[in-house]
Write a protein that holds these residues in place. Structure first.
Motif, PDB file in Angstrom:
ATOM      1  N   SER A   1       0.816  -1.209   0.000  1.00 33.09           N
ATOM      2  CA  SER A   1       0.000   0.000   0.000  1.00 33.09           C
ATOM      3  C   SER A   1       0.852   1.263   0.000  1.00 33.09           C
ATOM      4  CB  SER A   1      -0.912   0.010   1.240  1.00 33.09           C
ATOM      5  OG  SER A   1      -1.709  -1.145   1.293  1.00 33.09           O
TER       6      SER A   1
ATOM      7  N   GLY B   1       1.176   5.819  -2.338  1.00 40.44           N
ATOM      8  CA  GLY B   1       0.224   4.731  -2.171  1.00 40.44           C
ATOM      9  C   GLY B   1       0.626   3.545  -3.026  1.00 40.44           C
TER      10      GLY B   1
ATOM     11  N   GLY C   1      -7.630  -2.231  -3.147  1.00 38.34           N
ATOM     12  CA  GLY C   1      -7.618  -0.771  -3.072  1.00 38.34           C
ATOM     13  C   GLY C   1      -6.474  -0.151  -3.844  1.00 38.34           C
TER      14      GLY C   1
ATOM     15  N   GLN D   1      -6.644   3.845  -3.497  1.00 40.24           N
ATOM     16  CA  GLN D   1      -5.815   4.461  -2.453  1.00 40.24           C
ATOM     17  C   GLN D   1      -4.715   5.341  -3.033  1.00 40.24           C
ATOM     18  OE1 GLN D   1      -2.483   3.249  -1.537  1.00 40.24           O
ATOM     19  NE2 GLN D   1      -2.285   3.541   0.673  1.00 40.24           N
TER      20      GLN D   1
ATOM     21  N   THR E   1      -9.417   6.764   2.012  1.00 39.12           N
ATOM     22  CA  THR E   1      -8.299   6.325   2.862  1.00 39.12           C
ATOM     23  C   THR E   1      -8.488   6.887   4.270  1.00 39.12           C
ATOM     24  OG1 THR E   1      -6.963   8.264   2.268  1.00 39.12           O
ATOM     25  CG2 THR E   1      -6.680   6.281   0.924  1.00 39.12           C
TER      26      THR E   1
ATOM     27  N   ASN F   1      -4.370   0.491   6.095  1.00 39.98           N
ATOM     28  CA  ASN F   1      -4.620   1.541   5.108  1.00 39.98           C
ATOM     29  C   ASN F   1      -5.699   1.139   4.113  1.00 39.98           C
ATOM     30  OD1 ASN F   1      -3.409   4.031   3.355  1.00 39.98           O
ATOM     31  ND2 ASN F   1      -2.517   3.924   5.399  1.00 39.98           N
ATOM     32  N   ASP F   2      -5.983  -0.167   4.040  1.00 35.33           N
ATOM     33  CA  ASP F   2      -6.981  -0.665   3.091  1.00 35.33           C
ATOM     34  C   ASP F   2      -8.369  -0.793   3.704  1.00 35.33           C
ATOM     35  OD1 ASP F   2      -4.844  -0.980   1.326  1.00 35.33           O
ATOM     36  OD2 ASP F   2      -4.493  -3.051   1.906  1.00 35.33           O
TER      37      ASP F   2
ATOM     38  N   THR G   1     -11.331   0.141   1.480  1.00 32.54           N
ATOM     39  CA  THR G   1     -11.327  -0.274   0.078  1.00 32.54           C
ATOM     40  C   THR G   1     -11.514  -1.770  -0.147  1.00 32.54           C
ATOM     41  OG1 THR G   1      -8.892  -0.298   0.167  1.00 32.54           O
ATOM     42  CG2 THR G   1      -9.941   1.675  -0.749  1.00 32.54           C
TER      43      THR G   1
ATOM     44  N   SER H   1     -12.453   6.603  -6.719  1.00 35.94           N
ATOM     45  CA  SER H   1     -11.899   7.607  -5.807  1.00 35.94           C
ATOM     46  C   SER H   1     -11.801   8.938  -6.542  1.00 35.94           C
ATOM     47  CB  SER H   1     -10.514   7.185  -5.305  1.00 35.94           C
ATOM     48  OG  SER H   1      -9.939   8.192  -4.496  1.00 35.94           O
TER      49      SER H   1
ATOM     50  N   GLN I   1     -14.548   8.091  -1.762  1.00 34.76           N
ATOM     51  CA  GLN I   1     -14.860   6.921  -2.563  1.00 34.76           C
ATOM     52  C   GLN I   1     -16.372   6.804  -2.750  1.00 34.76           C
ATOM     53  OE1 GLN I   1     -13.447   2.345  -2.349  1.00 34.76           O
ATOM     54  NE2 GLN I   1     -14.517   3.014  -0.511  1.00 34.76           N
TER      55      GLN I   1
END
Length: 493
Positions: free
Chosen positions: A130, A154, A179, A183, A409, A430-431, A434, A446, A461
């Motif tokens: 990520s 990202g 994602g 992201q 995010t 971080n996901d 997503t 996004s 999103q």
């Protein structure tokens, strides 16, 4: 036109068709920007000769009239897409030297439409990451800055996001397993759409997790995303999961009218520890859509809290199976063997040298959850959770919701190295917004809507009904126009 690389696809298309700009000049502007942007680490295999050859062919096609929308448009191609005769390594040392003798379906469709390939783009190794720090080429640097730190773009499509945000190309291809389009798009202030699973062929795209992977566009605007998705999408007999459905005119769907539409706000996405600026931009986005005539309603997606654990069982399990083919026998890297080493030692040494730490971690996790005694406890349980997550969305849409609005995010772009701690779960979090879409096979986009206090982009999103990317993009188009996001990173590279 010296700054032609800064154009959108739509603007460049109009200039090319009007004869105000040639495909060769547009390509040269991008090649110049690409070379000047080496500091970003976005392009890893440059193909200027191919690009100029394709541009000259595009100019001839434009002069003949009736050229497709993408004719003469310079693109960057993520290193996960196999491109004939051009290195396609998935940012992994284990595929060093691999040049496919075939073209992925997506890139073949793009080239048939007259698109120009500038080169291959950096990414997390085998799309696992990520932050774009697991690449064998080294990390990509986000074009945006708020201080002296180098920020992550990202991942895994970090090279694609950075190249588009930095105007090194007009648009790029990405792939999204949990994602990896949305992201990085949010971190870099661009638009990224993950289509419905099966809308875009996966044939010729190096697999990470086959039931989750989906390719999509990364662009400077929603209109550009509609144009590029129209060229990428379509049924492919070579991909058994490809949907045999007609491809709508996604650009024609951008009416800007969402009056009477119902937008859901999932209460479960208000996670603990969410930054106040993320909550604020989310509330602002809902207000923008309400002002455009949509009805804002709260919805419940009760199994959301199980999405990350389920994803990080299913995805590594599929990765363990898919990556078993990289063994040094037929192509790519092969370790040097000592006297007396047999085939088992060749496998072990080749994979230990060829795979990076994150890929090794996920392969080991996947092998573990698929092993005897743990298959039911982990993998089968995760599959059941996946079905429940899918049902949550089905029930929300059945209740009349047309789209769902969430943050893209939990944070803005973070510094390179800041998430590379001893605990990989910190990065996996971080996901959180997503992965649900990949588990449910839904389309999501996004859209950049503002800047945080440090001047870094923030994205929202939108989640759509399956196969209704046109309507989803129209909602995104309304949000984009209301937000009026025109900020660009200040050029420092």
């Amino acid at each position: 036109m010296s700054n032609a690389n800064e154009l959108t696809i739509a603007a460049a298309r109009d200039k090319l068709r009007a004869g105000d700009l040639s495909a060769v000049d547009l390509t040269m502007a991008c090649l110049t920007a690409m070379d000047a942007g080496d500091t970003l680490g976005a392009f890893v295999h440059k193909t200027p000769e191919i690009a100029l050859e394709q541009a000259r062919a595009a100019d001839a096609r434009l002069q003949a009239g009736g050229a497709p929308d993408l004719c003469g448009i310079p693109l960057g191609i993520k290193d996960l897409f196999c491109t004939k005769g051009v290195p396609s390594q998935a940012a992994s040392n284990i595929l060093a030297g691999f040049k496919p003798e075939y073209e992925s379906t997506v890139t073949a469709k793009l080239f048939d439409a007259g698109a120009v390939m500038l080169g291959k783009l950096n990414m997390d190794e085998f799309a696992m990451g990520s932050s774009n720090e697991s690449s064998c080429y080294g990390p990509v640097v986000n074009p945006w800055r708020s201080d002296d730190r180098e920020l992550s773009p990202g991942g895994s499509s970090g090279g694609s996001a950075a190249a588009v945000a930095g105007d090194l190309c007009l648009a790029a291809t990405g792939t999204d397993t949990g994602g990896s389009i949305r992201q990085p798009a949010a971190f870099c202030g661009i638009v990224g759409i993950k289509p419905t699973y099966g809308r875009v062929s996966r044939w010729g795209i190096i697999a990470y997790a086959s039931s989750l992977d989906q390719a999509g566009p990364m662009t400077k605007s929603v209109r550009d995303a509609a144009i590029l998705l129209g060229a990428m999408a379509g049924h492919d007999p070579k991909d058994s999961t490809s949907a045999d459905l007609p491809v709508p005119d996604f650009e024609a769907a951008l009416t800007g009218d969402i009056r009477g539409k119902k937008i859901g706000i999932p209460r479960e996405y208000r996670v603990a520890g969410m930054r106040p600026e993320i909550q604020k931009i989310w509330d602002k986005g809902a207000e923008m859509l309400r002002d455009a005539g949509a009805e804002i309603v709260e919805v419940s997606l009760p199994h959301t809290k199980y999405a990350l654990p389920a994803y990080y069982v299913i995805a590594p399990a599929e990765a363990s199976s898919n990556l078993a083919r990289y063994d040094g026998v037929r192509y790519g890297h092969r370790a040097k063997l000592a006297a007396g080493d047999g085939i088992t030692e060749m496998y072990e040494k080749t994979r230990a040298e060829g795979f990076g730490a994150e890929v090794q971690r996920r392969v080991m996790i996947g092998t573990y959850v698929l092993s005897a005694g743990f298959y039911d406890a982990y993998y089968n349980r995760a599959r059941k959770v996946r079905a429940l997550i899918k049902r949550d969305f089905e029930q929300a849409f059945a209740a009349g919701v047309d789209a769902i609005l969430t943050p893209a995010t939990p944070t803005p772009a973070f510094g390179l190295g800041e998430m590379s701690s001893a605990d990989p779960v910190e990065m996996y979090l971080n996901d959180v917004f997503t992965v649900t879409l990949n588990l449910a096979g839904l389309p999501g986009v996004s859209v950049p809507v503002g800047l945080d206090a440090d001047g870094l982009p923030l994205g929202l999103q939108l989640i759509g009904r399956p196969w209704e990317e046109g309507e989803l993009l129209n909602h995104a188009y309304v949000l984009e126009r209301a937000a009026g996001f025109v900020a660009k990173p200040q050029k420092w590279w």
